[in-house]
Design a protein around this motif. Structure first.
Motif, mmCIF file in Angstrom:
data_model
loop_
_atom_site.group_PDB
_atom_site.id
_atom_site.type_symbol
_atom_site.label_atom_id
_atom_site.label_comp_id
_atom_site.label_asym_id
_atom_site.label_seq_id
_atom_site.Cartn_x
_atom_site.Cartn_y
_atom_site.Cartn_z
ATOM 1 N N UNK B 206 24.498 20.557 67.971
ATOM 2 C CA UNK B 206 23.161 19.494 68.387
ATOM 3 C C UNK B 206 22.622 20.138 69.706
ATOM 4 N N UNK B 207 21.441 20.423 70.146
ATOM 5 C CA UNK B 207 20.818 20.851 71.099
ATOM 6 C C UNK B 207 21.339 19.918 72.260
ATOM 7 N N UNK B 208 21.149 18.606 72.371
ATOM 8 C CA UNK B 208 21.382 17.640 73.339
ATOM 9 C C UNK B 208 22.737 17.044 72.901
ATOM 10 N N UNK B 209 23.402 16.115 73.609
ATOM 11 C CA UNK B 209 24.449 15.308 73.304
ATOM 12 C C UNK B 209 24.133 14.296 72.252
ATOM 13 N N UNK B 210 24.993 13.956 71.323
ATOM 14 C CA UNK B 210 25.029 13.052 70.299
ATOM 15 C C UNK B 210 24.378 11.844 70.530
ATOM 16 N N UNK B 211 24.326 11.545 71.696
ATOM 17 C CA UNK B 211 23.936 10.063 72.116
ATOM 18 C C UNK B 211 22.241 10.146 72.222
ATOM 19 N N UNK B 212 21.847 11.275 72.043
ATOM 20 C CA UNK B 212 20.348 11.570 72.130
ATOM 21 C C UNK B 212 19.840 11.325 70.619
ATOM 22 N N UNK B 213 20.717 11.171 69.797
ATOM 23 C CA UNK B 213 20.342 11.050 68.281
ATOM 24 C C UNK B 213 20.754 10.070 67.706
ATOM 25 N N UNK B 214 19.611 9.392 66.695
ATOM 26 C CA UNK B 214 20.050 8.248 65.914
ATOM 27 C C UNK B 214 20.351 8.304 64.441
ATOM 28 N N UNK B 215 20.165 9.750 63.976
ATOM 29 C CA UNK B 215 20.554 9.780 62.672
ATOM 30 C C UNK B 215 20.248 11.439 62.144
ATOM 31 N N UNK B 216 20.556 11.711 61.011
ATOM 32 C CA UNK B 216 20.767 12.969 60.518
ATOM 33 C C UNK B 216 19.991 12.765 59.196
ATOM 34 N N UNK B 217 18.900 13.864 58.796
ATOM 35 C CA UNK B 217 18.362 14.115 57.605
ATOM 36 C C UNK B 217 18.543 15.256 56.842
ATOM 37 N N UNK B 218 18.340 15.582 55.471
ATOM 38 C CA UNK B 218 18.300 16.935 54.980
ATOM 39 C C UNK B 218 17.126 16.879 54.134
ATOM 40 N N UNK B 219 16.260 17.880 54.275
ATOM 41 C CA UNK B 219 14.940 18.250 53.673
ATOM 42 C C UNK B 219 15.036 19.328 52.729
ATOM 43 N N UNK B 220 14.408 19.560 51.620
ATOM 44 C CA UNK B 220 14.333 20.942 51.064
ATOM 45 C C UNK B 220 12.962 21.606 51.690
ATOM 46 N N UNK B 221 13.273 22.738 52.147
ATOM 47 C CA UNK B 221 12.508 23.730 53.034
ATOM 48 C C UNK B 221 12.264 25.105 52.383
ATOM 49 N N UNK B 222 11.286 25.814 52.486
ATOM 50 C CA UNK B 222 11.200 27.120 52.116
ATOM 51 C C UNK B 222 12.223 28.090 52.700
ATOM 52 N N UNK B 223 12.861 28.818 51.859
ATOM 53 C CA UNK B 223 13.808 29.653 52.395
ATOM 54 C C UNK B 223 13.232 31.067 52.802
ATOM 55 N N UNK B 224 13.877 32.099 53.550
ATOM 56 C CA UNK B 224 15.422 31.759 53.852
ATOM 57 C C UNK B 224 15.346 31.060 55.186
ATOM 58 N N UNK B 225 14.344 30.859 56.019
ATOM 59 C CA UNK B 225 14.668 30.445 57.478
ATOM 60 C C UNK B 225 14.215 28.941 57.628
ATOM 61 N N UNK B 226 13.687 28.375 56.747
ATOM 62 C CA UNK B 226 13.485 26.760 56.852
ATOM 63 C C UNK B 226 12.303 26.778 57.664
ATOM 64 N N UNK B 227 11.798 25.556 58.221
ATOM 65 C CA UNK B 227 10.700 25.146 58.949
ATOM 66 C C UNK B 227 10.994 24.928 60.238
ATOM 67 N N UNK B 228 9.926 24.715 61.034
ATOM 68 C CA UNK B 228 9.982 24.309 62.468
ATOM 69 C C UNK B 228 10.200 22.843 62.393
ATOM 70 N N UNK B 229 9.425 22.231 61.779
ATOM 71 C CA UNK B 229 9.724 20.534 61.413
ATOM 72 C C UNK B 229 9.812 20.413 59.969
ATOM 73 N N UNK B 230 10.263 18.948 59.850
ATOM 74 C CA UNK B 230 10.594 18.925 58.231
ATOM 75 C C UNK B 230 9.021 18.893 57.349
#
Ligand SMILES: [Zn+2]
Lengths: 194, 261
Positions: B206-230
């Motif tokens: 994680x870029x920041x400590x886990x306490x910064x986040x409230x969840x996790x998601x997985x999306x389908x994105x164009x390969x190979x490097x994915x997207x900047x935002x979902x």
């Protein structure tokens, strides 16, 4: 066995849910779905989204009944707080700016209705909190409604109302104090025992 | 007067209960609460008031179809749970075997194995440090209700994501993991493809400590490097909240000391 599940207390029902008793979930659903759905609907103004929040919440209770800890207070307010937080999350996920002014409009009259007979939960706490809310002066009531039902941060409330942040903080705190004191009945509110 | 007056913390407790604090402050308050009975009692009062406040709205009945849906899904998940527990057990056992096999290979000074072993040792270290875990929920109709678990070290920035029963994404697409900030922002945690069995074992930084986040998601994105935002469909995810943490603390609290003040 033998005891009627529909007569069981909330805590007993949650214990039964832990042992995978679906009849207990059913009773909890019948007891609280209306309140949960109504709260989500008041926050989201979208029946589909409110139903989704309701469904997720009850399935969450089914999957993780251990998350409710009776030491942290009664089940009803715990469930409604979770419902509120989930609905606010959904609200915040929608584009913030577009919704902000809309949320302001929608939340100002959310609790105008003050008829305790229309809630499925017939108890003293419900009557007291409604009474206390009705008795708040409009300045206090406005900030608590914006924070609680609108999910606005105190900073956002200050900006939108053109009021200093410190004033908003004091109002939110005071409003919550009044509600908590009303719930506590004759107990001395906010005591510091040491 | 050792300690503090309740009123000193009252403002923070109100903001904590409303979910308004920044993650660092919230984490600090949570730690304080562990050691301070008075603030816990105070928080209970505020929380209960906030709970009952939720009844002060016009009451509307949800559709009867919702009731049927909730109860049917609960029945289905009752069966699903055992199958997944079994699958997870297998996966964990397989991971342990893999670590052993690769550590053996290291002693033969094979360079490539060395890299892999480092990765596995890394996984083992993340697991050892993890003090919290939650299920990843499948969110698409063709997926099971739970597709894996995330293990994380609340005070750190690394976590382990163990996934199973993921369908392969369409040609040219990848899965991308997002960490969801408390303000709704998304941080990419990288892209991946599951193996042919639909499994994946990912170390998340994680870029920041886990306490910064409230969840996790997985999306389908164009390969190979994915997207900047979902941009694509979200297929799985999980959320966590302070309330859940408080409960989990009672089950496993190896790392949080109840330091006061
Ligand atoms: Zn304290």
């Amino acid at each position: 066995m033998g005891t009627d599940v529909s007569e069981a207390s909330d805590a007993e029902l949650v214990a039964r849910v832990r042992s995978r008793d679906r009849a207990a979930l059913e009773v909890l659903y019948d007891r609280y779905a209306r309140s949960v759905y109504s709260l989500a609907l008041s926050i989201l103004h979208d029946p589909g989204a409110a139903e989704e929040v309701t469904q997720e919440l009850f399935l969450h209770v089914w999957q993780y009944p251990q998350l409710y800890d009776a030491a942290r207070g009664p089940f009803g307010p715990w469930l409604l707080r979770s419902a509120r937080n989930r609905a606010i999350d959904v609200l915040r996920r929608r584009t913030r700016e577009r919704q902000l002014s809309w949320r302001l409009e929608m939340t100002t009259h959310v609790s105008d209705q003050n008829d305790p007979d229309d809630t499925a939960l017939q108890n003293e706490a419900v009557a007291r909190v409604r009474q206390a809310l009705a008795e708040l002066d409009s300045g206090l009531r406005q900030v608590i409604e914006l924070a609680y039902f609108g999910g606005l941060t105190q900073r956002e409330i200050a900006e939108r109302l053109g009021v200093p942040l410190g004033t908003v903080k004091t109002r939110v705190r005071t409003a919550l104090q009044r509600l908590a004191a009303a719930l506590a009945g004759d107990r001395e509110p906010w005591t510091d025992t040491r | 007067m050792d300690g503090h007056a309740v009123t000193e913390h009252e403002q923070e407790l109100v903001e904590y209960a409303l979910g308004e604090l920044d993650p660092e402050t919230a984490a600090r308050v949570a730690r304080h609460l562990e050691g301070c009975e008075r603030c816990r009692a105070e928080l209970l009062r505020i929380e209960e008031a906030l709970g009952w406040l939720g009844t002060a709205v016009p009451q509307v009945d949800p559709s009867p179809a919702l009731r049927a849906r909730v109860l049917a899904t609960a029945a289905f998940e009752g069966r699903q749970r055992w199958r997944l527990a079994w699958a997870r057990g297998l996966l964990a056992a397989a991971a342990v075997l893999l670590v052993f096999a690769l550590l053996l290979a290291v002693t033969r000074a094979d360079r490539q194995a060395d890299e892999l072993a480092a990765r596995q040792a890394n996984i083992a270290a993340v697991l050892a440090a993890a003090d919290w875990s939650t299920a990843m929920q499948g969110e698409r109709a063709d997926m099971p209700a739970q597709v894996g678990r995330v293990y994380l070290d609340r005070e750190g920035r690394t976590g382990l994501l163990v996934l199973a029963e993921l369908p392969l994404p369409d040609e040219g697409r990848v899965y991308q993991v997002w960490l969801i900030r408390s303000d709704g922002g998304r941080d990419s945690a990288g892209v991946f493809l599951p193996d042919l069995e639909g499994r994946a074992l990912l170390v998340i930084h994680a870029r920041d400590p886990w306490t910064t986040y409230q969840g996790m998601g997985i999306t389908v994105e164009p390969g190979p490097e994915g997207s900047a935002q979902p941009t694509g469909e979200r297929i799985a995810g999980c959320t966590w909240d302070w309330e859940a943490w408080a409960t989990h603390d009672r089950i496993a609290r190896p790392r949080l000391d109840a330091g006061h003040g």
